[in-house]
Every structure is written in C-alpha cells, then in structure tokens.
Design a protein around this motif. Sequence first.
Motif, mmCIF file in Angstrom:
data_model
loop_
_atom_site.group_PDB
_atom_site.id
_atom_site.type_symbol
_atom_site.label_atom_id
_atom_site.label_comp_id
_atom_site.label_asym_id
_atom_site.label_seq_id
_atom_site.Cartn_x
_atom_site.Cartn_y
_atom_site.Cartn_z
ATOM 1 N N ILE A 120 0.827 -1.209 0.000
ATOM 2 C CA ILE A 120 0.000 0.000 0.000
ATOM 3 C C ILE A 120 0.855 1.251 0.000
ATOM 4 N N ARG A 121 1.947 1.239 0.779
ATOM 5 C CA ARG A 121 2.794 2.434 0.852
ATOM 6 C C ARG A 121 3.360 2.766 -0.526
ATOM 7 N N ARG A 122 3.799 1.774 -1.240
ATOM 8 C CA ARG A 122 4.362 2.003 -2.562
ATOM 9 C C ARG A 122 3.303 2.509 -3.536
ATOM 10 N N VAL A 123 2.104 1.970 -3.462
ATOM 11 C CA VAL A 123 1.018 2.448 -4.315
ATOM 12 C C VAL A 123 0.743 3.919 -4.046
ATOM 13 N N HIS A 124 0.775 4.292 -2.785
ATOM 14 C CA HIS A 124 0.528 5.692 -2.434
ATOM 15 C C HIS A 124 1.566 6.603 -3.070
ATOM 16 N N GLU A 125 2.814 6.139 -3.116
ATOM 17 C CA GLU A 125 3.884 6.973 -3.645
ATOM 18 C C GLU A 125 3.768 7.178 -5.154
ATOM 19 N N ILE A 126 3.306 6.168 -5.891
ATOM 20 C CA ILE A 126 3.263 6.274 -7.351
ATOM 21 C C ILE A 126 1.857 6.512 -7.893
ATOM 22 N N LEU A 150 -6.237 8.296 -0.963
ATOM 23 C CA LEU A 150 -7.172 8.660 0.100
ATOM 24 C C LEU A 150 -8.340 9.463 -0.458
ATOM 25 N N ILE A 151 -8.056 10.411 -1.332
ATOM 26 C CA ILE A 151 -9.124 11.221 -1.921
ATOM 27 C C ILE A 151 -10.033 10.343 -2.781
ATOM 28 N N GLN A 152 -9.439 9.430 -3.549
ATOM 29 C CA GLN A 152 -10.242 8.530 -4.359
ATOM 30 C C GLN A 152 -11.137 7.636 -3.497
ATOM 31 N N ALA A 153 -10.567 7.106 -2.426
ATOM 32 C CA ALA A 153 -11.340 6.212 -1.554
ATOM 33 C C ALA A 153 -12.489 6.960 -0.892
ATOM 34 N N ARG A 164 -9.935 3.138 5.575
ATOM 35 C CA ARG A 164 -9.339 2.578 6.798
ATOM 36 C C ARG A 164 -7.951 2.003 6.515
ATOM 37 N N GLN A 165 -7.816 1.239 5.416
ATOM 38 C CA GLN A 165 -6.525 0.651 5.091
ATOM 39 C C GLN A 165 -5.458 1.724 4.874
ATOM 40 N N ILE A 166 -5.811 2.758 4.139
ATOM 41 C CA ILE A 166 -4.841 3.816 3.833
ATOM 42 C C ILE A 166 -4.446 4.580 5.088
ATOM 43 N N LEU A 167 -5.422 4.888 5.960
ATOM 44 C CA LEU A 167 -5.129 5.670 7.160
ATOM 45 C C LEU A 167 -4.361 4.862 8.202
ATOM 46 N N LEU A 168 -4.701 3.557 8.326
ATOM 47 C CA LEU A 168 -4.115 2.754 9.406
ATOM 48 C C LEU A 168 -2.821 2.069 9.008
ATOM 49 N N LYS A 169 -2.610 1.821 7.718
ATOM 50 C CA LYS A 169 -1.466 1.005 7.327
ATOM 51 C C LYS A 169 -0.464 1.738 6.446
ATOM 52 N N THR A 170 -0.664 3.023 6.249
ATOM 53 C CA THR A 170 0.331 3.831 5.534
ATOM 54 C C THR A 170 0.563 5.098 6.328
ATOM 55 N N ASP A 171 1.507 5.884 5.879
ATOM 56 C CA ASP A 171 1.802 7.143 6.566
ATOM 57 C C ASP A 171 1.056 8.320 5.942
ATOM 58 N N THR A 172 -0.047 8.045 5.304
ATOM 59 C CA THR A 172 -0.816 9.103 4.640
ATOM 60 C C THR A 172 -1.325 10.131 5.657
ATOM 61 N N ASP A 173 -1.135 11.386 5.349
ATOM 62 C CA ASP A 173 -1.622 12.481 6.199
ATOM 63 C C ASP A 173 -3.146 12.529 6.120
ATOM 64 N N PRO A 174 -3.855 12.449 7.253
ATOM 65 C CA PRO A 174 -5.323 12.522 7.195
ATOM 66 C C PRO A 174 -5.836 13.861 6.673
ATOM 67 N N ASP A 175 -4.968 14.877 6.661
ATOM 68 C CA ASP A 175 -5.357 16.177 6.101
ATOM 69 C C ASP A 175 -4.822 16.366 4.686
ATOM 70 N N THR A 176 -4.597 15.231 4.003
ATOM 71 C CA THR A 176 -4.188 15.286 2.597
ATOM 72 C C THR A 176 -5.156 16.166 1.799
ATOM 73 N N ARG A 177 -4.598 17.026 0.965
ATOM 74 C CA ARG A 177 -5.423 17.904 0.113
ATOM 75 C C ARG A 177 -5.285 17.489 -1.345
ATOM 76 N N ASN A 178 -6.404 17.638 -2.069
ATOM 77 C CA ASN A 178 -6.359 17.324 -3.495
ATOM 78 C C ASN A 178 -5.793 18.505 -4.267
#
Length: 475
Positions: A6-12, A34-37, A47-61
């Motif tokens: 998941i982390r790698r998917v988030h990066e690319i 995160l925005i797509q989900a 839930r997967q993105i927030l709990l299992k990656t380092d994605t910022d919950p305040d991610t902006r599009n």
Amino acid sequence: MEARYIRRVHEIAVYLVPSFYYHWSNFGQSRLPLIQAVGQGDLHWVRQILLKTDTDPDTRNYRGWTALQQACSIKIDSPESKNQEAIVRLLISQGADVNAAPSITYGRTALEASCQCGNERIVDILLEKGAQVIEDIRSDGGISLLAYAVSSGHLGIVKKLLDQGADINEPGREELEYTALSAAVTLDSLGMLNLLIENGANIQGHAGLFALKKAISWDQLDMAQRLLEKGLDVNACANGPAPLHSVESIDMLDLLVTYGARFDIPGSEGSQPTALQQASQRYDLDLVTELVRLGSDVHLPGKGRYGRSALQKAASRCDDEVEESFRIMSFLVEEHGVDVNEPRPENGGFTSLEAACHTTAQQQEDERNIKSVKFLVERGAVITPLTLHSAAAWNHTKLLDFLLQNGARNEDISSPVNIPIVERWKRYREFGPTVIETARINGHIALAKALENWSPSTQLEIHANEGDSDWEDSD
C-alpha cells in the motif's frame, strides 16, 4: 492487496490511479488514493490507507480540499454517500482537522461543506468534534457559514447554527451581495426568511437591500412584501442601483409604488441598467409606459462598459421581436422626444442605429428586420462606418443597400476606421480597416467586389457565383 504494497502504491498513485468524476468537487481529478477512496465512499480502503500507511489525514487534493472537507461535501442521496458518516468519524479519529482552512479557490471548511449539502447528521458530528461556528476565515469569496446553511433549505441546520452562536448578520464580502437573507430569497422560502427575521436578522442595512434587490429582480412578490412591511426603504441604494430599478413586472411595480418607490431618481450608482432600460431591452411596452408615467428618465445614458440608454436597448433587440422593439422605439422618440443620435456610452458601445444594424445584420435577409433601422434613419440617425461594417460582416445586402442609398458616404466604405471585433453568440466576425475588407475577410467576395464598384448614383449590384465563398454559421 497486501499491506506492504500500500505504501508504494501511495507513492506512485499520482501516475497510476485511474480517474473518475463524481460531482462538482472533483474527487476524480485527484489521483491520491485517500481522496479517491473518500470519493467512492469506500470505507475499507479509507481505513486501510489511514491505518497502514503514513498518509496524512489532512491530505489535500489538487484544488486544496482536505479529505475531510471532500467527505463532508458529498450529496446525501448520491451513490458516493455510502458510509459517509463512518468515513467522517474515521478521518477525525485519525487526526483530520475539523477546522482546517479552506482552499483559496472554491474552498469550504468541513462544516460549510456539510451545511451547503444540507446533511444534518454530518453537521452534528462536526459540531460534536469541535467545529467552529464563529468563523475567522472567509472561504469561497466571503459567503458565510449561515448563508451556506440557508441555501440548503434545511431549517434544522439553520436553527442548530443559531443555537451555537452563528452570527445571523455576518456580512461576508458585501460585493457578493450574498448574505443569509439574500440566500433565503434565492431559495424562495418565506419560511426561511421569517425564521431569520424572527431571530434578529437586520434588514435595515445592506443585507436587507441585497435581499430586496434579488426578490424584485426575480419577481418574488411575497418575499419583497415581507421585507418592505418590516420597514426597509425601497428607495435606498447598496453597491449600485436602488433595488426598485430591478423591477421586471407590473405587479412588482405596483407593490413598490405602494411602499413609496420613486422612479424619478437616478437609476444607477454603478454599472447596472435602470428598470426602464431593462424593460426596453425586454420589449415590455406596458412596463415601459408605466415606468415613464411614474417619472423614469427616458434620457438617462447607460452606465458601465457597453451600457445603453433605453432607446439603445430597444434598438439592440430588433430581432425576432422586431415589432415590439419598434413600438417601444416609437414611444420613446415620437412621444417623449428621445434623440435618435444619443451619444455612445463613455466606455464603449453603440449608438441606437449602430445597435439596430448590429442586431439586424445577424438576421436573415428579411425586409421586416430593417424596420427599426429605417425608423431611426428617417428621423435623422447618423449612418456611421460601424453600421456598414456590421452589414458587410454578415453579408446582409438589403441592410447594406438601404444604408448606402440613405446617406452613407463613399469614404465610409473605402477609408480605414478602427472598428472593434463584435461578438455574435459564441462566434466572432472579423472586422477589417475598411468595409470592403470586412466583407472580404469574412468570405463575402462578391459583396466586396460590388462595394469596390459602388457609387452614390448606383444600386449595390451583387453577381451570384462570382467566386463568392460566403460561409454560414451552424447553431
């Protein structure tokens, strides 16, 4: 998918995640997972993105909306609203800021977004988690939180906000003319308007005048009467013309007169037309006649860029409603002495004859459409180069021949003159330095040749199939 990927998917993902379109807030044009989900209402992946990656919950599009703001902006009955409450709670539990500032462009706070959507359950969650009702930041040009709530038509949300201390008289940016009061008028909800008045909305200031102006221009009699019976001054001005100058019907006019409207006062402090000018453009002779009887100034020039007087407005509408326009022009000129050669507005625009020719030229070759042009010329209107350019640009030979036979000068055809490009719907015709060149560059080759050979003692003769490449617009 295993969590370690998941982390790698988030990066690319900015390159790989497919794009979908959901609604006006454009989830799909962001490729962040995160925005797509959130946009798809997919609780599992949020839930997967927030709990299992380092994605910022305040991610902006890409437009600057946070994930929470986007989650709160989803329409209640849309397919994407599934799991909306759970997603909002999850985002907040993982640190999403309920009071995050909106983006500069078309932004909303989370609370504003939920109020605009009329989602009372989401509003309750945000208030429970500390969302601020008293605003420090003006989003989307200055529309207030309460105005957003009023625009949704949800009385329950409006009452909640008022109970929480929302400022019922928050002006926002006054140039928008959009306050809680004017939002109620836009909604055409007398119940909402009464709720605001009963809870202390100040209708004596600019907010009341904005609301009255909107009620008058939208011909909402009940709304206008409610504001006027509370003591609002019908003759007051705010950011432009007095509200009475937006009148569009006899019924509304009668109501305003009942409350003391004076139509002998100047029509505009800004760039808007007077009621008489608007009625002339809408070819409403009954309204024009009554406005003049009440004291409207038939000689008042137009204001602002391309503003027009009452006569210039009427002349500009000699199209499918040519008979109605003609009657208004006759009323203004024959009965009230309006000068057919009124000057153009200071910042550009047309004389009455130029306006009539500009509109007539765009119509079919129909003798009826020249009626207003003939009326003006017969009463001394000066034939200017622009009238000839308009006729040549649209290859209206009947109009052009009439102008040439009734006072156009030879030098007006062949001498250079600065003519602006004129818009026709969403298409343009090109205007050259001379009338002949205007005909030529618009593809009217036969007309250009005929103009080259024209003299005041001859008629305009156009020979068919002489290399003419006239083109037609398609609607």
